[in-house]
Design a protein around this motif. Structure first.
Motif, PDB file in Angstrom:
ATOM      1  N   ALA A  20       0.832  -1.204   0.000  1.00 41.74           N
ATOM      2  CA  ALA A  20       0.000   0.000   0.000  1.00 41.74           C
ATOM      3  C   ALA A  20       0.865   1.253   0.000  1.00 41.74           C
ATOM      4  O   ALA A  20       0.577   2.228  -0.704  1.00 41.74           O
ATOM      5  N   LEU A  21       1.946   1.225   0.798  1.00 40.22           N
ATOM      6  CA  LEU A  21       2.830   2.386   0.857  1.00 40.22           C
ATOM      7  C   LEU A  21       3.534   2.612  -0.478  1.00 40.22           C
ATOM      8  O   LEU A  21       3.676   3.755  -0.933  1.00 40.22           O
ATOM      9  N   VAL A  22       3.988   1.524  -1.100  1.00 39.18           N
ATOM     10  CA  VAL A  22       4.659   1.651  -2.391  1.00 39.18           C
ATOM     11  C   VAL A  22       3.700   2.201  -3.437  1.00 39.18           C
ATOM     12  O   VAL A  22       4.040   3.092  -4.227  1.00 39.18           O
ATOM     13  N   PHE A  23       2.485   1.679  -3.437  1.00 42.13           N
ATOM     14  CA  PHE A  23       1.492   2.145  -4.403  1.00 42.13           C
ATOM     15  C   PHE A  23       1.154   3.608  -4.164  1.00 42.13           C
ATOM     16  O   PHE A  23       1.049   4.406  -5.110  1.00 42.13           O
ATOM     17  N   ALA A  24       0.994   3.993  -2.882  1.00 40.72           N
ATOM     18  CA  ALA A  24       0.697   5.388  -2.559  1.00 40.72           C
ATOM     19  C   ALA A  24       1.838   6.293  -2.991  1.00 40.72           C
ATOM     20  O   ALA A  24       1.611   7.381  -3.549  1.00 40.72           O
ATOM     21  N   ALA A  25       3.074   5.853  -2.736  1.00 40.85           N
ATOM     22  CA  ALA A  25       4.231   6.653  -3.150  1.00 40.85           C
ATOM     23  C   ALA A  25       4.267   6.813  -4.659  1.00 40.85           C
ATOM     24  O   ALA A  25       4.607   7.886  -5.183  1.00 40.85           O
ATOM     25  N   GLY A  26       3.914   5.726  -5.369  1.00 38.56           N
ATOM     26  CA  GLY A  26       3.907   5.808  -6.833  1.00 38.56           C
ATOM     27  C   GLY A  26       2.892   6.799  -7.356  1.00 38.56           C
ATOM     28  O   GLY A  26       3.175   7.586  -8.269  1.00 38.56           O
ATOM     29  N   ILE A  27       1.690   6.766  -6.777  1.00 33.84           N
ATOM     30  CA  ILE A  27       0.660   7.715  -7.218  1.00 33.84           C
ATOM     31  C   ILE A  27       1.094   9.145  -6.911  1.00 33.84           C
ATOM     32  O   ILE A  27       0.978  10.044  -7.753  1.00 33.84           O
ATOM     33  N   PHE A  28       1.587   9.368  -5.691  1.00 34.48           N
ATOM     34  CA  PHE A  28       1.972  10.730  -5.326  1.00 34.48           C
ATOM     35  C   PHE A  28       3.125  11.225  -6.197  1.00 34.48           C
ATOM     36  O   PHE A  28       3.121  12.380  -6.636  1.00 34.48           O
ATOM     37  N   ALA A  29       4.127  10.367  -6.423  1.00 36.95           N
ATOM     38  CA  ALA A  29       5.274  10.788  -7.237  1.00 36.95           C
ATOM     39  C   ALA A  29       4.824  11.177  -8.637  1.00 36.95           C
ATOM     40  O   ALA A  29       5.305  12.166  -9.208  1.00 36.95           O
ATOM     41  N   TRP A  30       3.890  10.399  -9.199  1.00 34.92           N
ATOM     42  CA  TRP A  30       3.383  10.759 -10.523  1.00 34.92           C
ATOM     43  C   TRP A  30       2.601  12.069 -10.461  1.00 34.92           C
ATOM     44  O   TRP A  30       2.802  12.975 -11.281  1.00 34.92           O
ATOM     45  N   HIS A 192       8.844  13.030   0.319  1.00 37.82           N
ATOM     46  CA  HIS A 192      10.187  12.589  -0.072  1.00 37.82           C
ATOM     47  C   HIS A 192      11.005  12.134   1.140  1.00 37.82           C
ATOM     48  O   HIS A 192      11.839  11.230   1.015  1.00 37.82           O
ATOM     49  N   ALA A 193      10.758  12.743   2.299  1.00 35.35           N
ATOM     50  CA  ALA A 193      11.433  12.276   3.510  1.00 35.35           C
ATOM     51  C   ALA A 193      11.008  10.851   3.849  1.00 35.35           C
ATOM     52  O   ALA A 193      11.809  10.058   4.356  1.00 35.35           O
ATOM     53  N   LEU A 194       9.750  10.494   3.556  1.00 35.01           N
ATOM     54  CA  LEU A 194       9.274   9.132   3.790  1.00 35.01           C
ATOM     55  C   LEU A 194       9.787   8.152   2.734  1.00 35.01           C
ATOM     56  O   LEU A 194      10.076   6.987   3.043  1.00 35.01           O
ATOM     57  N   MET A 195       9.895   8.620   1.484  1.00 30.27           N
ATOM     58  CA  MET A 195      10.324   7.723   0.413  1.00 30.27           C
ATOM     59  C   MET A 195      11.809   7.409   0.461  1.00 30.27           C
ATOM     60  O   MET A 195      12.241   6.357  -0.008  1.00 30.27           O
ATOM     61  N   ALA A 196      12.604   8.324   1.028  1.00 28.29           N
ATOM     62  CA  ALA A 196      14.058   8.129   1.015  1.00 28.29           C
ATOM     63  C   ALA A 196      14.504   6.867   1.746  1.00 28.29           C
ATOM     64  O   ALA A 196      15.259   6.049   1.182  1.00 28.29           O
ATOM     65  N   GLY A 869      11.623  15.718  10.395  1.00 29.90           N
ATOM     66  CA  GLY A 869      11.388  14.726   9.346  1.00 29.90           C
ATOM     67  C   GLY A 869      12.589  14.546   8.439  1.00 29.90           C
ATOM     68  O   GLY A 869      12.957  13.417   8.077  1.00 29.90           O
ATOM     69  N   VAL A 870      13.227  15.651   8.069  1.00 31.25           N
ATOM     70  CA  VAL A 870      14.411  15.569   7.213  1.00 31.25           C
ATOM     71  C   VAL A 870      15.560  14.879   7.955  1.00 31.25           C
ATOM     72  O   VAL A 870      16.241  14.002   7.406  1.00 31.25           O
ATOM     73  N   VAL A 871      15.755  15.247   9.217  1.00 26.88           N
ATOM     74  CA  VAL A 871      16.858  14.653   9.997  1.00 26.88           C
ATOM     75  C   VAL A 871      16.640  13.151  10.191  1.00 26.88           C
ATOM     76  O   VAL A 871      17.552  12.340   9.972  1.00 26.88           O
ATOM     77  N   PHE A 872      15.437  12.759  10.604  1.00 29.24           N
ATOM     78  CA  PHE A 872      15.168  11.340  10.837  1.00 29.24           C
ATOM     79  C   PHE A 872      15.235  10.542   9.538  1.00 29.24           C
ATOM     80  O   PHE A 872      15.646   9.381   9.535  1.00 29.24           O
ATOM     81  N   SER A 873      14.807  11.158   8.452  1.00 33.46           N
ATOM     82  CA  SER A 873      14.917  10.486   7.159  1.00 33.46           C
ATOM     83  C   SER A 873      16.374  10.217   6.818  1.00 33.46           C
ATOM     84  O   SER A 873      16.728   9.124   6.365  1.00 33.46           O
ATOM     85  N   GLY A 874      17.225  11.211   7.054  1.00 36.22           N
ATOM     86  CA  GLY A 874      18.654  11.012   6.795  1.00 36.22           C
ATOM     87  C   GLY A 874      19.243   9.929   7.677  1.00 36.22           C
ATOM     88  O   GLY A 874      20.051   9.106   7.220  1.00 36.22           O
TER      89      GLY A 874
END
Length: 883
Positions: A20-30, A192-196, A869-874
């Motif tokens: 579900a997360l991958v699909f959601a990321a794909g829709i949002f990225a598009w 993008h912080a979540l997708m990284a 969010g940026v720091v934790f993503s890194g």
């Protein structure tokens, strides 16, 4: 139940969740690349807040993301390069989120009265951040294409639909709720912080290999398919926008764009696209949609939202087959589609009328109707060729090895490519950088002027001008009104006008302007209105000499022409006007070096569309004897004022001109079809904010356009013509809210000093978004003007504690849209975007005022949350790479 069964169940649940997360990321990225970026470009092109450009060259930096996509897309045709790009995906996501945070922080903390020039640096930062955004989305798409099919989406179709609706709601809500792109940046940052980290946890060990020729043909077919579907969106959007004349401002019309996307017909179109894909008749469905869009669109009005739903859904499903190069081309075309579609809504009421908007719309429709069938036919032929061609076998290969050094080199190359256009523009095409800091003391004389006043020469009209505080009247001294034929000169009409102005103590700003077909000799000049051929320039200069010599210093200032950047005022080459303006300025200097010369004001800038002719005058040397460079400004959002003023301050600095700026036209209509139309209440805010901002920047004179609306009969007859609705006064000289605001400022702020050094403003981040200006006269009479400019906060107001340091009397709060006042008996007040004007008498001329702003929780919390969010993503990316 055994432990093994429980473990397997948990694994299946994790797989479904991850899917579900991958699909959601794909829709949002598009959606981000193919929808939200387009909306941001609309804001960048047509607005001047929070991003602004200095000139056309700065605007071209906006093409950086697409240029980068194309440059990366060509070598990415090679599998090894494409794999390296995918392995860089997590770092691209992380960089995009970090840059977006920096952009948000800059916009949230930047005080427009105290900032670095070039003020366009946020614009360049946005272009660079967007480059990493779209490149990260490209890498995500290529990862999807390279990996083996797996449980990468929800197992249930209902779950898939729920995720799609949820992400679509986020995308649509982000777009429609954005008063500025800042909310869009915040949503993108979080995504993008979540997708990284997810990308960092999925190293490519093996890839699906497709023969290059097959991949190229398929990619070309998908690219053309996307272009064709994008053109369907454009043509349908234009038809929807022009079906009715949408009145109101750009902001009002922006909301109208989204109406078709929440209708039931839109959902019908989406479902039809999915059905066509499932049942394998997509190209037949495409043909029907294209045919309807081309030929029957006017007859099937209720189906227009369905066409939009089909086009967007089909575009999304086709996107999964995009090549790297096709992705870049498609993103550029679709972004242009959104910009043009939204612009059509913005100018919808103007399309049926003569002028540029109609010509632009006609051009788009003409070429759109031609390009759509060509793109669709080419895509269909390529798809058909693929169907019958012998396809090469796809194979599973071990992912080509790319060492960290090579991947790092690619990252460095991307950084260089992303910043190079902006560095070029800043270094060679922008004004010299300098710190524009508001001085502690800025003299404010009598800045209030008004256009089209004094024509009646009556005592009643001049009494109104006195009440408004208007000290300057701007009026045309049209050549033909002085010289009706080659042998006749007459000054009677303007003699009476100037005499009445002198009697009532008003200054005259006289416009030397326009052609005179009754006197000109050149055949082209005589036939063409609003143009003076080079050989007739001496005749115009003779008119200048006679008129200026006749009136001498009885005229306060002389302005050269009006808005020659528009063909309605100058219908000839810009270079010829530069020469004309230069000769007029030189002639005025020869007559009397002490004459006050103003000009030449071009039409009001609008985002990127800043008239290049303003700089052309400087470059041609036409400003050497001009005392006050001038410009016109019409903006529905007063947040644009600082950036628009800064454009001309930077231009002055670039060419070493030290004359104070004049604004010889500003204002907005409260009726008609102009997209910078405002409500009467908004115009009162504009009057206070424009004069406060301008005087803070050292602008010496602001001339409001204009004194009075057209009469009631004219308004009824020309109800869609905004030119009838620009007045401070209504048809019967009744005061509008803007007139009260205009009078309020001129009454209490003229002949004073702007004392920024006496304002002690505290309150952290929120205080940076509260504008506080103190006007002080020698006798202690003071005016404090406050308003709140929130960037991200959902709060409409903030609490402010005021301390006037032993004021000599009780402060008074003024309603800016009426004559109502009340005593300020509270120490704490709520300040909103609606300006608060407080007058009082200070105990002495140097007494400070303390403005303590209570921090807005949302402001601070959101910025801190995004930073976290940026720091934790890194940190998560680093941990994933160690594992």
């Amino acid at each position: 139940m055994g432990v093994v069964e429980v473990t397997e169940g948990m694994q299946r649940e994790r797989t479904r969740t991850r899917g579900a997360l991958v699909f959601a990321a794909g829709i949002f990225a598009w959606a981000e690349t193919f929808i939200l970026v387009g909306f941001q470009y609309y804001w960048a092109i047509f607005k001047s807040y929070p991003l602004s450009t200095e000139n056309w060259w700065t605007g071209l930096a906006a093409l950086t993301p697409f240029l980068l996509l194309l440059i990366i897309g060509i070598p990415a045709c090679a599998l090894r390069f494409r794999v390296a790009l995918v392995r860089l995906e997590s770092l691209l996501h992380l960089t995009a989120s970090a840059l977006l945070f920096v952009l948000l922080a800059v916009v949230a903390t930047q005080d427009p009265f105290d900032m670095l020039v070039p003020f366009t640096w946020p614009f360049h930062l946005w272009a660079i951040a967007t480059s990493f955004v779209v490149l990260a989305n490209l890498a995500r798409l290529q990862r999807q294409r390279l990996e083996l099919p797996e449980a990468g989406r929800p197992q249930s179709r209902w779950a898939l639909a729920a995720v799609a609706v949820f992400v679509w709601g986020i995308v649509l809500g982000t777009a429609v709720a954005s008063k500025s792109p800042a909310w869009c940046w915040a949503v993108s940052l979080a995504a993008h912080a979540l997708m990284a980290p997810y990308a960092a946890k999925r190293p490519l060990s093996s890839v699906v290999s497709v023969p290059l020729r097959q991949r190229a043909v398929r990619g070309a077919a998908v690219m053309l398919e996307t272009v064709a579907l994008g053109l369907v969106v454009l043509l349908v959007s234009m038809q929807l926008a022009t079906a009715t004349r949408i009145m109101g401002s750009l902001e009002v019309k922006f909301v109208e764009v989204f109406q078709p996307y929440v209708s039931g017909w839109f959902l019908v179109g989406v479902l039809f696209a999915i059905l066509a894909k499932r049942l394998k008749f997509a190209w037949l469905a495409h043909a029907v949609v294209v045919g309807v869009a081309l030929f029957a669109v006017k007859q099937v009005g209720p189906m227009l939202p369905a066409l939009l739903g089909y086009a967007l859904a089909a575009m999304f499903m086709a996107n999964a087959r995009q090549t790297t190069l096709g992705y870049g081309v498609s993103a550029l075309v679709v972004t242009a589609v959104w910009v043009l579609s939204i612009a059509t809504y913005a100018f919808s009421a103007m399309v049926p009328d003569p002028g540029m908007p109609k010509d632009m719309a006609s051009l788009i429709l003409q070429y759109g109707h031609t390009a759509l069938p060509i793109a669709f036919a080419a895509a269909a032929l390529l798809a058909l060729a693929l169907r019958f061609a012998k396809e090469g076998a796809s194979g599973l290969l071990e992912a080509p090895h790319s060492g960290r050094g090579k991947v790092g080199l690619l990252y460095v190359a991307i950084i260089v490519l992303a910043i190079a256009p902006s560095l070029y523009v800043i270094a060679l095409k922008s004004g010299p950088p300098f710190l524009m800091q508001r001085a502690d003391r800025i003299p404010v004389k009598e800045p209030g002027g008004v256009c089209h006043a004094g024509y009646s020469r009556s005592d009643d009209e001049y009494a109104i001008l006195d009440q408004l505080g208007a000290s300057i009247m701007r009026v045309d001294f049209h050549w033909s009104s002085f010289q009706p034929n080659p042998d006749t000169w007459t000054f009677d009409d303007k003699d009476a006008y100037v005499a009445a102005a002198e009697t009532h103590g008003k200054k005259v700003l006289a416009l030397l302007d326009f052609d005179n077909n009754g006197v000109e000799q050149d055949p082209v000049g005589k036939e063409r209105d609003l143009y003076i051929a080079p050989q007739d320039v001496p005749l115009f200069l003779e008119y200048v000499r006679r008129v200026v010599t006749h009136y001498g210093d009885r005229i306060y200032a002389w302005e050269i022409w009006n808005e020659p950047s528009l063909t309605r005022f100058w219908d000839g080459p810009a270079e010829e006007f530069y020469d004309l303006a230069k000769q007029v300025a030189n002639t005025l200097h020869e007559i009397d070096p002490n004459l006050r010369v103003v000009g030449t004001a071009m039409h009001g800038p609008l985002g990127i569309w800043t008239p290049h002719q303003s700089e052309g005058l400087f470059a041609a040397g036409a400003m050497a004897y001009v005392d006050h460079p001038s410009f016109h400004l019409y903006a529905t959002d007063p947040r644009a004022y600082p950036n628009e003023f800064s454009k001309y301050l930077a231009l002055n600095k670039k060419y070493g001109h030290d004359g104070a700026l004049w604004i010889t036209e500003l204002g907005d209509p409260d009726g008609g079809f102009y997209p910078w139309r405002a409500t009467p209440e908004q115009l009162a805010e504009h009057a206070i904010k424009s004069y406060t901002t301008a005087t803070s920047y050292g602008v010496e004179t602001l001339v409001w356009y204009c004194l009075q609306d057209g009469n009631a009969e004219q308004q009824r007859e020309h109800r869609v013509d905004s030119e009838c609705f620009f007045g401070l006064l209504g048809p019967d000289r009744e005061w509008k809210p803007a007139a009260y605001a205009y009078s309020l400022f001129n009454t209490h702020c003229s002949n004073s000093e702007l004392r920024s050094g006496l304002v002690d403003r505290t309150g952290g981040l929120t205080a940076r978004q509260v504008r506080a200006s103190l006007y002080r006269r020698a006798d202690g009479e003071s005016t404090l003007i406050l308003w709140y400019d929130p960037v991200l906060s959902g709060q409409r107001s903030v609490r402010v504690a005021l301390n006037f340091e032993d004021a000599a009397d009780t402060p008074v709060v003024h309603d800016i849209g009426s004559s109502y006042t009340k005593q300020l008996l509270d120490d704490v007040i709520d300040v909103s975007e609606h300006p608060t004007v407080i007058t009082y008498r200070a105990s002495n001329a140097d007494a400070p005022v303390h403005v303590a702003v209570k921090s807005a929780v949302v402001d601070s919390l959101l910025i801190v949350s995004l930073a976290a969010g940026v720091v934790f993503s890194g940190m998560a990316c680093a941990a994933a790479r160690r594992d």
